[in-house]
Each structure stands twice: as structure tokens, then as C-alpha cells.
Write a protein that holds these residues in place. Sequence first.
Motif, PDB file in Angstrom:
ATOM      1  N   ALA A   7       0.828  -1.207   0.000  1.00  0.00           N
ATOM      2  CA  ALA A   7       0.000   0.000   0.000  1.00  0.00           C
ATOM      3  C   ALA A   7       0.866   1.262   0.000  1.00  0.00           C
ATOM      4  O   ALA A   7       0.591   2.218  -0.733  1.00  0.00           O
ATOM      5  CB  ALA A   7      -0.947  -0.003   1.199  1.00  0.00           C
ATOM      6  N   VAL A   8       1.909   1.268   0.799  1.00  0.00           N
ATOM      7  CA  VAL A   8       2.820   2.416   0.838  1.00  0.00           C
ATOM      8  C   VAL A   8       3.509   2.586  -0.521  1.00  0.00           C
ATOM      9  O   VAL A   8       3.632   3.700  -1.028  1.00  0.00           O
ATOM     10  CB  VAL A   8       3.858   2.251   1.974  1.00  0.00           C
ATOM     11  CG1 VAL A   8       4.973   3.269   1.858  1.00  0.00           C
ATOM     12  CG2 VAL A   8       3.168   2.351   3.319  1.00  0.00           C
ATOM     13  N   ALA A   9       3.932   1.492  -1.128  1.00  0.00           N
ATOM     14  CA  ALA A   9       4.582   1.568  -2.432  1.00  0.00           C
ATOM     15  C   ALA A   9       3.637   2.120  -3.491  1.00  0.00           C
ATOM     16  O   ALA A   9       4.029   2.944  -4.323  1.00  0.00           O
ATOM     17  CB  ALA A   9       5.105   0.193  -2.844  1.00  0.00           C
ATOM     18  N   VAL A  10       2.395   1.703  -3.464  1.00  0.00           N
ATOM     19  CA  VAL A  10       1.405   2.196  -4.430  1.00  0.00           C
ATOM     20  C   VAL A  10       1.154   3.680  -4.216  1.00  0.00           C
ATOM     21  O   VAL A  10       1.112   4.464  -5.176  1.00  0.00           O
ATOM     22  CB  VAL A  10       0.092   1.394  -4.325  1.00  0.00           C
ATOM     23  CG1 VAL A  10      -1.024   2.078  -5.083  1.00  0.00           C
ATOM     24  CG2 VAL A  10       0.302  -0.015  -4.841  1.00  0.00           C
ATOM     25  N   ILE A  11       1.014   4.097  -2.991  1.00  0.00           N
ATOM     26  CA  ILE A  11       0.739   5.505  -2.692  1.00  0.00           C
ATOM     27  C   ILE A  11       1.919   6.381  -3.095  1.00  0.00           C
ATOM     28  O   ILE A  11       1.738   7.455  -3.677  1.00  0.00           O
ATOM     29  CB  ILE A  11       0.392   5.680  -1.205  1.00  0.00           C
ATOM     30  CG1 ILE A  11      -0.970   5.045  -0.925  1.00  0.00           C
ATOM     31  CG2 ILE A  11       0.393   7.147  -0.802  1.00  0.00           C
ATOM     32  CD1 ILE A  11      -1.316   4.916   0.541  1.00  0.00           C
ATOM     33  N   LEU A  12       3.133   5.934  -2.823  1.00  0.00           N
ATOM     34  CA  LEU A  12       4.313   6.737  -3.135  1.00  0.00           C
ATOM     35  C   LEU A  12       4.597   6.833  -4.629  1.00  0.00           C
ATOM     36  O   LEU A  12       5.221   7.792  -5.078  1.00  0.00           O
ATOM     37  CB  LEU A  12       5.542   6.181  -2.408  1.00  0.00           C
ATOM     38  CG  LEU A  12       5.531   6.328  -0.888  1.00  0.00           C
ATOM     39  CD1 LEU A  12       6.755   5.681  -0.271  1.00  0.00           C
ATOM     40  CD2 LEU A  12       5.441   7.798  -0.492  1.00  0.00           C
ATOM     41  N   THR A  13       4.142   5.871  -5.397  1.00  0.00           N
ATOM     42  CA  THR A  13       4.418   5.881  -6.840  1.00  0.00           C
ATOM     43  C   THR A  13       3.185   6.244  -7.670  1.00  0.00           C
ATOM     44  O   THR A  13       3.240   6.156  -8.894  1.00  0.00           O
ATOM     45  CB  THR A  13       4.952   4.514  -7.294  1.00  0.00           C
ATOM     46  OG1 THR A  13       3.979   3.516  -6.993  1.00  0.00           O
ATOM     47  CG2 THR A  13       6.269   4.183  -6.635  1.00  0.00           C
ATOM     48  N   MET A  14       2.118   6.674  -7.036  1.00  0.00           N
ATOM     49  CA  MET A  14       0.882   6.982  -7.746  1.00  0.00           C
ATOM     50  C   MET A  14       1.087   8.085  -8.786  1.00  0.00           C
ATOM     51  O   MET A  14       0.551   8.024  -9.887  1.00  0.00           O
ATOM     52  CB  MET A  14      -0.203   7.408  -6.761  1.00  0.00           C
ATOM     53  CG  MET A  14      -1.560   7.566  -7.394  1.00  0.00           C
ATOM     54  SD  MET A  14      -2.233   6.032  -8.018  1.00  0.00           S
ATOM     55  CE  MET A  14      -2.730   5.262  -6.509  1.00  0.00           C
ATOM     56  N   GLU A  15       1.870   9.089  -8.484  1.00  0.00           N
ATOM     57  CA  GLU A  15       2.083  10.201  -9.415  1.00  0.00           C
ATOM     58  C   GLU A  15       2.779   9.735 -10.695  1.00  0.00           C
ATOM     59  O   GLU A  15       2.519  10.256 -11.770  1.00  0.00           O
ATOM     60  CB  GLU A  15       2.924  11.288  -8.731  1.00  0.00           C
ATOM     61  CG  GLU A  15       3.121  12.534  -9.559  1.00  0.00           C
ATOM     62  CD  GLU A  15       1.830  13.272  -9.847  1.00  0.00           C
ATOM     63  OE1 GLU A  15       1.756  13.908 -10.908  1.00  0.00           O
ATOM     64  OE2 GLU A  15       0.897  13.221  -9.028  1.00  0.00           O
ATOM     65  N   GLN A  16       3.630   8.747 -10.607  1.00  0.00           N
ATOM     66  CA  GLN A  16       4.369   8.276 -11.780  1.00  0.00           C
ATOM     67  C   GLN A  16       3.491   7.497 -12.749  1.00  0.00           C
ATOM     68  O   GLN A  16       3.856   7.333 -13.910  1.00  0.00           O
ATOM     69  CB  GLN A  16       5.536   7.400 -11.339  1.00  0.00           C
ATOM     70  CG  GLN A  16       6.583   8.161 -10.568  1.00  0.00           C
ATOM     71  CD  GLN A  16       7.675   7.259 -10.061  1.00  0.00           C
ATOM     72  OE1 GLN A  16       7.651   6.067 -10.304  1.00  0.00           O
ATOM     73  NE2 GLN A  16       8.632   7.824  -9.353  1.00  0.00           N
ATOM     74  N   THR A  17       2.344   7.041 -12.310  1.00  0.00           N
ATOM     75  CA  THR A  17       1.483   6.257 -13.195  1.00  0.00           C
ATOM     76  C   THR A  17       0.734   7.128 -14.189  1.00  0.00           C
ATOM     77  O   THR A  17       0.125   6.611 -15.118  1.00  0.00           O
ATOM     78  CB  THR A  17       0.457   5.442 -12.378  1.00  0.00           C
ATOM     79  OG1 THR A  17      -0.363   6.349 -11.638  1.00  0.00           O
ATOM     80  CG2 THR A  17       1.154   4.467 -11.458  1.00  0.00           C
TER      81      THR A  17
END
Length: 74
Positions: A7-17
Motif C-alpha cells: 500500500a505504501v509503495a502504491v501511494i508513493l508511486t501513484m504520481e508516476q502512473t
Amino acid sequence: MRDGAAAVAVILTMEQTRHIRPQLFSLVCFAALLWCLMAARRGSHRWLLILPPLFAVWANLHGGWLVGGGVLAL
């Protein structure tokens, strides 16, 4: 623990998607090039007609078309 880390990884990389990397276009176009070349090798030469428009689009999307041109020349 593992779900929390995901969940932390998804939240931290959300902008890059939100951005499509230009290299992705080269991967797709290179795969299309190989598909056309293999089809032509099997005797279906009409697939070679796709190559000029493929390279026209590819050259405008990413500079990786040079690698594709080298593979085509080989």
C-alpha cells in the motif's frame, strides 16, 4: 506487514502512473517490427507493407526507431 508495504509503495508511486514513458512506445513498435519480420519470413510478405507507417509513427514517438532500423537492415 506485506500488504502495508504494498500500500505504501502504491501511494508513493501513484504520481508516476500518470506519465507514459516514451520507451514504452519503442517496446511496442519493436515488438510489431519483429512480428512483421517473422510473418514475412514465414511467407506472408504483405506484413512488410506495415513497416513504412510503423516507422513513421515510431520516429515521431521515440528515438528508438534507430535500433529498429538497424534490426531491419540486418
